[in-house]
Design a protein around this motif. Structure first.
Motif, PDB file in Angstrom:
ATOM      1  N   ILE A  47       0.831  -1.215   0.000  1.00  0.00           N
ATOM      2  CA  ILE A  47       0.000   0.000   0.000  1.00  0.00           C
ATOM      3  C   ILE A  47       0.862   1.260   0.000  1.00  0.00           C
ATOM      4  O   ILE A  47       0.576   2.229  -0.722  1.00  0.00           O
ATOM      5  CB  ILE A  47      -0.927   0.006   1.238  1.00  0.00           C
ATOM      6  CG1 ILE A  47      -1.995  -1.078   1.110  1.00  0.00           C
ATOM      7  CG2 ILE A  47      -1.593   1.366   1.418  1.00  0.00           C
ATOM      8  CD1 ILE A  47      -2.841  -1.246   2.352  1.00  0.00           C
ATOM      9  N   PHE A  48       1.916   1.265   0.777  1.00  0.00           N
ATOM     10  CA  PHE A  48       2.730   2.483   0.862  1.00  0.00           C
ATOM     11  C   PHE A  48       3.546   2.702  -0.411  1.00  0.00           C
ATOM     12  O   PHE A  48       3.765   3.849  -0.820  1.00  0.00           O
ATOM     13  CB  PHE A  48       3.616   2.456   2.111  1.00  0.00           C
ATOM     14  CG  PHE A  48       2.843   2.688   3.398  1.00  0.00           C
ATOM     15  CD1 PHE A  48       1.492   3.013   3.389  1.00  0.00           C
ATOM     16  CD2 PHE A  48       3.478   2.586   4.632  1.00  0.00           C
ATOM     17  CE1 PHE A  48       0.778   3.232   4.562  1.00  0.00           C
ATOM     18  CE2 PHE A  48       2.780   2.805   5.822  1.00  0.00           C
ATOM     19  CZ  PHE A  48       1.428   3.122   5.789  1.00  0.00           C
TER      20      PHE A  48
ATOM     21  N   HIS B 122      -2.060  12.983  13.273  1.00  0.00           N
ATOM     22  CA  HIS B 122      -1.213  11.771  13.261  1.00  0.00           C
ATOM     23  C   HIS B 122      -0.694  11.561  11.841  1.00  0.00           C
ATOM     24  O   HIS B 122      -1.462  11.485  10.888  1.00  0.00           O
ATOM     25  CB  HIS B 122      -2.087  10.600  13.720  1.00  0.00           C
ATOM     26  CG  HIS B 122      -1.418   9.257  13.746  1.00  0.00           C
ATOM     27  ND1 HIS B 122      -2.026   8.174  14.357  1.00  0.00           N
ATOM     28  CD2 HIS B 122      -0.249   8.791  13.268  1.00  0.00           C
ATOM     29  CE1 HIS B 122      -1.256   7.109  14.250  1.00  0.00           C
ATOM     30  NE2 HIS B 122      -0.164   7.459  13.576  1.00  0.00           N
TER      31      HIS B 122
ATOM     32  N   ASN C  75       6.714   0.538  14.522  1.00  0.00           N
ATOM     33  CA  ASN C  75       6.394  -0.863  14.791  1.00  0.00           C
ATOM     34  C   ASN C  75       7.107  -1.782  13.806  1.00  0.00           C
ATOM     35  O   ASN C  75       7.159  -1.489  12.611  1.00  0.00           O
ATOM     36  CB  ASN C  75       4.880  -1.083  14.668  1.00  0.00           C
ATOM     37  CG  ASN C  75       4.091  -0.230  15.643  1.00  0.00           C
ATOM     38  OD1 ASN C  75       4.549   0.056  16.733  1.00  0.00           O
ATOM     39  ND2 ASN C  75       2.894   0.180  15.239  1.00  0.00           N
TER      40      ASN C  75
ATOM     41  N   ASP D 131      -1.953   9.921   8.490  1.00  0.00           N
ATOM     42  CA  ASP D 131      -2.503   8.577   8.707  1.00  0.00           C
ATOM     43  C   ASP D 131      -4.030   8.669   8.551  1.00  0.00           C
ATOM     44  O   ASP D 131      -4.666   9.576   9.094  1.00  0.00           O
ATOM     45  CB  ASP D 131      -2.126   8.109  10.115  1.00  0.00           C
ATOM     46  CG  ASP D 131      -2.377   6.626  10.325  1.00  0.00           C
ATOM     47  OD1 ASP D 131      -1.428   5.909  10.665  1.00  0.00           O
ATOM     48  OD2 ASP D 131      -3.529   6.175  10.156  1.00  0.00           O
TER      49      ASP D 131
ATOM     50  N   GLY E 233       2.860  -5.040  16.369  1.00  0.00           N
ATOM     51  CA  GLY E 233       1.751  -4.242  15.854  1.00  0.00           C
ATOM     52  C   GLY E 233       1.933  -3.696  14.458  1.00  0.00           C
ATOM     53  O   GLY E 233       1.143  -2.853  14.014  1.00  0.00           O
ATOM     54  N   GLN E 234       2.959  -4.162  13.736  1.00  0.00           N
ATOM     55  CA  GLN E 234       3.144  -3.675  12.362  1.00  0.00           C
ATOM     56  C   GLN E 234       2.128  -4.349  11.435  1.00  0.00           C
ATOM     57  O   GLN E 234       2.108  -5.578  11.314  1.00  0.00           O
ATOM     58  CB  GLN E 234       4.570  -3.967  11.864  1.00  0.00           C
ATOM     59  CG  GLN E 234       4.821  -3.412  10.460  1.00  0.00           C
ATOM     60  CD  GLN E 234       6.249  -3.630   9.960  1.00  0.00           C
ATOM     61  OE1 GLN E 234       6.985  -4.458  10.514  1.00  0.00           O
ATOM     62  NE2 GLN E 234       6.627  -2.909   8.930  1.00  0.00           N
TER      63      GLN E 234
ATOM     64  N   ILE F 172       1.475  -2.821   8.155  1.00  0.00           N
ATOM     65  CA  ILE F 172       1.928  -2.545   6.792  1.00  0.00           C
ATOM     66  C   ILE F 172       3.435  -2.759   6.726  1.00  0.00           C
ATOM     67  O   ILE F 172       4.195  -2.104   7.450  1.00  0.00           O
ATOM     68  CB  ILE F 172       1.529  -1.117   6.376  1.00  0.00           C
ATOM     69  CG1 ILE F 172      -0.001  -1.035   6.439  1.00  0.00           C
ATOM     70  CG2 ILE F 172       2.098  -0.775   5.009  1.00  0.00           C
ATOM     71  CD1 ILE F 172      -0.665   0.029   5.678  1.00  0.00           C
TER      72      ILE F 172
HETATM   73  P1  AMP Z   1       1.354  -0.071  11.608  1.00  0.00           P
HETATM   74  O1  AMP Z   1       0.346  -0.770  12.484  1.00  0.00           O
HETATM   75  O2  AMP Z   1       2.513   0.488  12.383  1.00  0.00           O
HETATM   76  O3  AMP Z   1       1.789  -0.924  10.438  1.00  0.00           O
HETATM   77  O4  AMP Z   1       0.598   1.204  11.061  1.00  0.00           O
HETATM   78  C1  AMP Z   1       0.059   1.305   9.791  1.00  0.00           C
HETATM   79  C2  AMP Z   1      -0.681   2.620   9.743  1.00  0.00           C
HETATM   80  O5  AMP Z   1      -0.956   2.921   8.392  1.00  0.00           O
HETATM   81  C3  AMP Z   1      -2.016   2.625  10.498  1.00  0.00           C
HETATM   82  O6  AMP Z   1      -1.983   3.637  11.503  1.00  0.00           O
HETATM   83  C4  AMP Z   1      -3.039   2.923   9.414  1.00  0.00           C
HETATM   84  O7  AMP Z   1      -4.080   3.746   9.848  1.00  0.00           O
HETATM   85  C5  AMP Z   1      -2.186   3.600   8.352  1.00  0.00           C
HETATM   86  N1  AMP Z   1      -2.686   3.485   6.993  1.00  0.00           N
HETATM   87  C6  AMP Z   1      -3.108   2.362   6.359  1.00  0.00           C
HETATM   88  N2  AMP Z   1      -3.455   2.632   5.085  1.00  0.00           N
HETATM   89  C7  AMP Z   1      -3.248   3.961   4.906  1.00  0.00           C
HETATM   90  C8  AMP Z   1      -3.450   4.858   3.822  1.00  0.00           C
HETATM   91  N3  AMP Z   1      -3.904   4.426   2.634  1.00  0.00           N
HETATM   92  N4  AMP Z   1      -3.144   6.155   4.000  1.00  0.00           N
HETATM   93  C9  AMP Z   1      -2.693   6.599   5.184  1.00  0.00           C
HETATM   94  N5  AMP Z   1      -2.475   5.805   6.241  1.00  0.00           N
HETATM   95  C10 AMP Z   1      -2.758   4.508   6.131  1.00  0.00           C
END
Ligand code: AMP
Ligand code: ZN
Length: 136
Positions: free
Chosen positions: A5-6, A38, A86, A30, A92-93, A95
């Protein structure tokens, strides 16, 4: 990576609220914030975690994180900020593209108000210390 996604945000295939961009780093809001403002800071190239990011890319990311943090602080007038990062599911990761969370904080906002630290059993701290130290 096409299914990341990123990476798709970097490539402009998924929209994002971009706060900052240069050759190597991108920062955007976010979509599911702990508090308004955030933001995330990511390297443009796909790296997964703290365990595989190279020093130069990490340095670029943390410098941008500091700059964006100051802008968030002024922009949302937060009273504090958590910088979180994370790595892997156990932490908690969700992505698998390295990212730094910039989480504006307000008194009594209910997020991470205490840190459940627990003391080592007798002798355990030295054992853990040695286990880590020998790998540095
Ligand atoms: P993590 O749990 O550390 O992997 O955090 C992933 C973060 O990415 C979460 O806080 C989600 O809300 C955020 N996220 C997921 N998809 C998107 C997106 N398309 N645009 C912005 N933030 C996103
Ligand atoms: Zn990616």
């Amino acid at each position: 990576m096409s299914d990341c996604i990123f990476c798709q945000i970097v490539e402009g295939k998924i929209p994002s609220s971009k706060l900052y961009e240069d050759d190597a780093v991108l920062s955007f809001l976010d979509i599911n914030p702990i508090n308004p403002g955030h933001a995330l800071v990511i390297p443009k190239k796909h790296v997964t975690s703290i365990f595989d990011i190279d020093d130069e890319t990490l340095q670029k990311c943390i410098v941008v994180a500091s700059r964006v943090a100051r802008a968030i602080k002024k922009g949302v007038k937060c009273e504090g900020m958590n910088v979180l990062q994370n790595n892997f599911r156990a932490a908690g990761q969700l992505i698998d593209h390295f990212h730094i969370h910039l989480i504006p904080r307000f008194e009594n906002d209910g997020f991470l108000t205490s840190w459940p630290g627990k003391p080592y059993e007798p002798g355990k701290m030295e054992e853990i210390y040695n286990a880590i130290k020998q790998n540095l």
